[in-house]
Scaffold this motif. Structure first.
Motif, PDB file in Angstrom:
ATOM      1  N   PRO A 106       0.926  -1.042  -0.048  1.00 22.00           N
ATOM      2  CA  PRO A 106       0.081   0.265   0.089  1.00 22.00           C
ATOM      3  C   PRO A 106       0.646   1.825  -0.770  1.00 22.00           C
ATOM      4  N   ALA A 107       1.785   1.385   0.816  1.00 22.42           N
ATOM      5  CA  ALA A 107       3.026   2.295   0.740  1.00 22.42           C
ATOM      6  C   ALA A 107       3.314   2.681  -0.483  1.00 22.42           C
ATOM      7  N   ALA A 108       3.792   1.973  -1.472  1.00 24.17           N
ATOM      8  CA  ALA A 108       4.136   1.942  -2.693  1.00 24.17           C
ATOM      9  C   ALA A 108       2.915   2.484  -3.706  1.00 24.17           C
ATOM     10  N   ALA A 109       1.989   2.358  -2.797  1.00 18.84           N
ATOM     11  CA  ALA A 109       0.739   2.067  -4.184  1.00 18.84           C
ATOM     12  C   ALA A 109       0.511   3.926  -4.106  1.00 18.84           C
ATOM     13  N   GLN A 110       0.295   4.838  -2.965  1.00 18.36           N
ATOM     14  CA  GLN A 110       0.797   5.665  -2.169  1.00 18.36           C
ATOM     15  C   GLN A 110       1.346   6.895  -2.835  1.00 18.36           C
ATOM     16  N   ASP A 111       3.149   6.283  -3.538  1.00 24.99           N
ATOM     17  CA  ASP A 111       4.466   7.366  -3.454  1.00 24.99           C
ATOM     18  C   ASP A 111       3.290   8.040  -4.662  1.00 24.99           C
ATOM     19  N   PRO A 112       3.899   9.704  -4.088  1.00 26.49           N
ATOM     20  CA  PRO A 112       3.249  10.406  -5.227  1.00 26.49           C
ATOM     21  C   PRO A 112       4.467  10.554  -6.035  1.00 26.49           C
ATOM     22  N   SER A 113       5.280  10.340  -6.402  1.00 28.35           N
ATOM     23  CA  SER A 113       6.648   9.706  -7.018  1.00 28.35           C
ATOM     24  C   SER A 113       6.321   9.122  -8.207  1.00 28.35           C
ATOM     25  N   LEU A 114       5.926   8.110  -8.004  1.00 29.38           N
ATOM     26  CA  LEU A 114       5.257   6.752  -9.087  1.00 29.38           C
ATOM     27  C   LEU A 114       4.088   7.453 -10.344  1.00 29.38           C
ATOM     28  N   PRO A 115       3.920   6.521 -11.598  1.00 30.80           N
ATOM     29  CA  PRO A 115       3.894   7.197 -12.044  1.00 30.80           C
ATOM     30  C   PRO A 115       2.162   6.503 -11.656  1.00 30.80           C
ATOM     31  N   PRO A 116       1.295   7.263 -12.351  1.00 26.87           N
ATOM     32  CA  PRO A 116       0.207   6.827 -12.441  1.00 26.87           C
ATOM     33  C   PRO A 116      -0.390   5.236 -12.725  1.00 26.87           C
ATOM     34  N   PRO A 117      -1.038   4.260 -12.347  1.00 27.92           N
ATOM     35  CA  PRO A 117      -0.950   3.215 -12.943  1.00 27.92           C
ATOM     36  C   PRO A 117      -2.121   3.393 -14.173  1.00 27.92           C
ATOM     37  N   GLY A 118      -2.181   2.098 -15.210  1.00 26.66           N
ATOM     38  CA  GLY A 118      -3.661   2.696 -15.931  1.00 26.66           C
ATOM     39  C   GLY A 118      -3.763   2.661 -17.500  1.00 26.66           C
TER      40      GLY A 118
END
Length: 214
Positions: free
Chosen positions: A34-46
């Motif tokens: 969950p922490a990775a999923a909420q990381d704002p530096s990650l590109p959005p999925p989909g």
């Protein structure tokens, strides 16, 4: 070799449900969750469009073909939605096994989907020999989570495959060039994959921003 130009992760996930996980016992580690999923530096999925073949690293031997795919969210979020969901769900569904396969004291882990394809009958493989050279350091797997039932046998027949999630110590920089080796085989193809990933990351951000505009 051509018959192994791609493989089905969804088929491997179906096999995973029928087999008990194989791993090395160890203490806690922190795989992406969950922490990775909420990381704002990650590109959005989909919003990605890359195929698994675009980012898969190949090692071609006489008796064995090896395919390696990083399961880092920074990479797989740039895949097409179906491919992203398959790899993301595979990692998340094995999160506890990944923790158990890590070394004591590790608070995070680098994980890769690795598949060994047999090109000859009764081909032996040694998973410990799959090394990653990143930033002047050499990483050997510290544990495995089997995806196919007979991975622990360390042998595949002709046209058979054995797959597992390989767990490495943190420190491998997936957004920088690295080299994969297995015995005398070596691949630097991740360098080319990074060019695709960098281009796709810009496109993903543009697509997501265009969708959110009023």
């Amino acid at each position: 070799m051509k018959r192994y130009s791609r493989f089905s992760v969804s088929a491997l996930m179906a096999l995973a449900a029928a087999c008990a996980p194989a791993h090395r016992a160890a203490a806690q580690a922190g795989p992406a969750g969950p922490a990775a999923a909420q990381d704002p530096s990650l590109p959005p999925p989909g919003f990605g469009s890359l195929r698994q073949d675009d980012i898969g690293i190949r090692l071609d031997g006489r008796n064995l073909l090896i395919r390696i795919i990083p399961l880092d969210e920074k990479v797989i979020r740039l895949l097409a939605p179906d491919s992203y969901r398959s790899l993301h769900d595979m990692r998340e569904s094995h999160a506890e096994q990944i923790k158990a396969a890590s070394r004591p004291g590790m608070d995070s882990a680098e994980v890769f989907m690795v598949t060994f394809f047999g090109l000859q009958p009764q081909t032996r493989f040694n998973p410990d020999e799959l090394q990653i050279l990143s930033q002047n350091a050499t990483y050997r797997p510290v544990g495995y989570v089997a995806i196919t039932p007979r991975f622990s046998e360390n042998q595949v027949g002709a046209r058979e495959q054995a797959a597992a999630i390989f767990v490495y110590e943190p420190g491998i920089e997936v957004l920088r060039p690295f080299t994969v080796t297995y015995n005398s085989l070596q691949s630097d193809s991740w360098n080319a994959a990074l060019t695709l990933l960098n281009t796709e990351r810009a496109r993903v951000l543009a697509r997501s921003q265009a969708q959110t505009r009023p």
